[in-house]
Design a protein around this motif. Sequence first.
Motif, PDB file in Angstrom:
ATOM      1  N   PHE A 153       4.974  10.213   1.508  1.00  0.00           N
ATOM      2  CA  PHE A 153       4.278   8.999   1.104  1.00  0.00           C
ATOM      3  C   PHE A 153       5.091   7.811   1.601  1.00  0.00           C
ATOM      4  O   PHE A 153       6.324   7.824   1.549  1.00  0.00           O
ATOM      5  N   ILE A 154       4.391   6.800   2.091  1.00  0.00           N
ATOM      6  CA  ILE A 154       5.048   5.612   2.626  1.00  0.00           C
ATOM      7  C   ILE A 154       4.509   4.381   1.934  1.00  0.00           C
ATOM      8  O   ILE A 154       3.285   4.129   1.936  1.00  0.00           O
ATOM      9  N   TYR A 155       5.399   3.629   1.302  1.00  0.00           N
ATOM     10  CA  TYR A 155       5.036   2.326   0.750  1.00  0.00           C
ATOM     11  C   TYR A 155       5.237   1.289   1.843  1.00  0.00           C
ATOM     12  O   TYR A 155       6.320   1.185   2.428  1.00  0.00           O
ATOM     13  N   THR A 156       4.173   0.538   2.134  1.00  0.00           N
ATOM     14  CA  THR A 156       4.283  -0.591   3.058  1.00  0.00           C
ATOM     15  C   THR A 156       4.134  -1.878   2.250  1.00  0.00           C
ATOM     16  O   THR A 156       3.273  -1.969   1.368  1.00  0.00           O
ATOM     17  N   PRO A 157       4.981  -2.871   2.505  1.00  0.00           N
ATOM     18  CA  PRO A 157       4.995  -4.074   1.669  1.00  0.00           C
ATOM     19  C   PRO A 157       3.774  -4.950   1.909  1.00  0.00           C
ATOM     20  O   PRO A 157       3.042  -4.772   2.893  1.00  0.00           O
ATOM     21  N   GLU A 171       0.833  -1.193   0.000  1.00  0.00           N
ATOM     22  CA  GLU A 171       0.000   0.000   0.000  1.00  0.00           C
ATOM     23  C   GLU A 171       0.870   1.246   0.000  1.00  0.00           C
ATOM     24  O   GLU A 171       2.008   1.222   0.470  1.00  0.00           O
ATOM     25  N   VAL A 172       0.320   2.340  -0.528  1.00  0.00           N
ATOM     26  CA  VAL A 172       0.988   3.638  -0.480  1.00  0.00           C
ATOM     27  C   VAL A 172       0.140   4.537   0.410  1.00  0.00           C
ATOM     28  O   VAL A 172      -1.028   4.800   0.112  1.00  0.00           O
ATOM     29  N   ARG A 173       0.725   4.997   1.492  1.00  0.00           N
ATOM     30  CA  ARG A 173       0.002   5.793   2.477  1.00  0.00           C
ATOM     31  C   ARG A 173       0.482   7.245   2.437  1.00  0.00           C
ATOM     32  O   ARG A 173       1.665   7.511   2.257  1.00  0.00           O
ATOM     33  N   GLU A 174      -0.441   8.163   2.627  1.00  0.00           N
ATOM     34  CA  GLU A 174      -0.138   9.591   2.632  1.00  0.00           C
ATOM     35  C   GLU A 174      -0.128  10.079   4.070  1.00  0.00           C
ATOM     36  O   GLU A 174      -1.091   9.879   4.806  1.00  0.00           O
ATOM     37  N   MET A 233       8.953   8.479   0.932  1.00  0.00           N
ATOM     38  CA  MET A 233       9.211   9.470  -0.110  1.00  0.00           C
ATOM     39  C   MET A 233       8.788  10.839   0.397  1.00  0.00           C
ATOM     40  O   MET A 233       7.596  11.120   0.538  1.00  0.00           O
ATOM     41  N   ALA A 234       9.772  11.666   0.708  1.00  0.00           N
ATOM     42  CA  ALA A 234       9.519  12.971   1.315  1.00  0.00           C
ATOM     43  C   ALA A 234       9.625  14.089   0.289  1.00  0.00           C
ATOM     44  O   ALA A 234      10.209  13.926  -0.783  1.00  0.00           O
TER      45      ALA A 234
END
Length: 398
Positions: free
Chosen positions: A154-158, A136-139, A211-212
């Motif tokens: 943004f944070i990608y969680t596996p 998932e990609v979280r904001e 991702m900042a």
Amino acid sequence: MKKALLLVLLSTGVCWAQAPDTFQPASTNVPNAEYPRISPDSRIQFRLKAPDAQKVQVQVGATPAMDMIKGEDGVWTVTTPPIVPGFHYYYFNIDGVTVNDPASRAFYGVGKDSTGIDVPEPGVDFYNVQDVPHGEVREHWYHSDVTGAWRRVFIYTPPDYDKSMKTRYPVLYLQHGGGEDETGWIRQGHANFILDNLIAEGKAKPMLIVMANGYARRPGPVDPAPAPFGSPAGMKAMQAAAVTFGDDLLHVVIPMIDSTYRTVPDREHRAMAGLSMGGMQTFQVTLTHLGTFAYIGGFSGAGMGFVSGNNTLDTKTAYDGAFADPDAFNKKVHLLWLGVGTAEPERMHVGLVAFHEALDKAGIKVTFYESPGTAHEWQTWRRDLNLFAPLLFQKGGK
């Protein structure tokens, strides 16, 4: 030879004929838009209805603008010669006014919302969505004590992040380039799909990707006339902004990520990489904080002197002396990656090759990659990430 032929064809406005049914709508089109269309050999058909226009051109990436032909119905058309596969920004120029294509999605790039087109690379699907488990990609919004403003990551969680509640993960901090923002690695780069596919194949460790926003300034008045990029004052301003961004990353973002997500909060499980400006920021931050990062990657971007064309490196003093003791550096840093496209602008390609050679001469271990046939563009950086990520967080480090 092929590159020269492409430029000749573009500059003369020559079009390539092909039966329309071999072209398919681009994946970057808005819903139900039939154009632009792409052929199996990477030619593009563009259409634009502008019945009152006198002259219309289209420009794809860094290629010269192409004249379009007006039909009796007021629709302008053109078919390009083969375009290098990958993601490209493009624009229409209508009687001297540059506009986006209403039939294509807009992406933040070149400092504004710009229409883009993704030209498939035949036989290559590592960055495409596939039938594998997806992360998932979280904001995540936060208020920064460094900039005094609200900022976003943004944070990608596996895959399985929300199922394996006891599992903790390493983190890759992945930075965008100049003129783009924290959405770039997902929307243009497809970093989430790249990692989904690598993890499914067992090639990469499950990890978080953060991702900042790479633009940062401290509170205070804004300079009404910023120095031009590439000028001495402009490079000095960029370096100052990199320091501010680094402070925000080190003192706000990393603690926030470690306290909010299930990370392994130590340097052995922390990496940073970036493209272009983000690569410069990565080297500025990591090499002056080797106690925080064990893996470092620059994709078409590295040391400030090499970005600006000076092509000089004092390995004894650069980055607070990070390279002064090569043996110590090689033991501490498990991966130092430097990537560049073979078709990059000459100054940048020469500079990055020189940077690699200077490090190699000093005894610093570098993994150097040249992306064949690509320039300063997302296909270069997608390839970088696809090869860089599997080397992270492996036993033995290197």
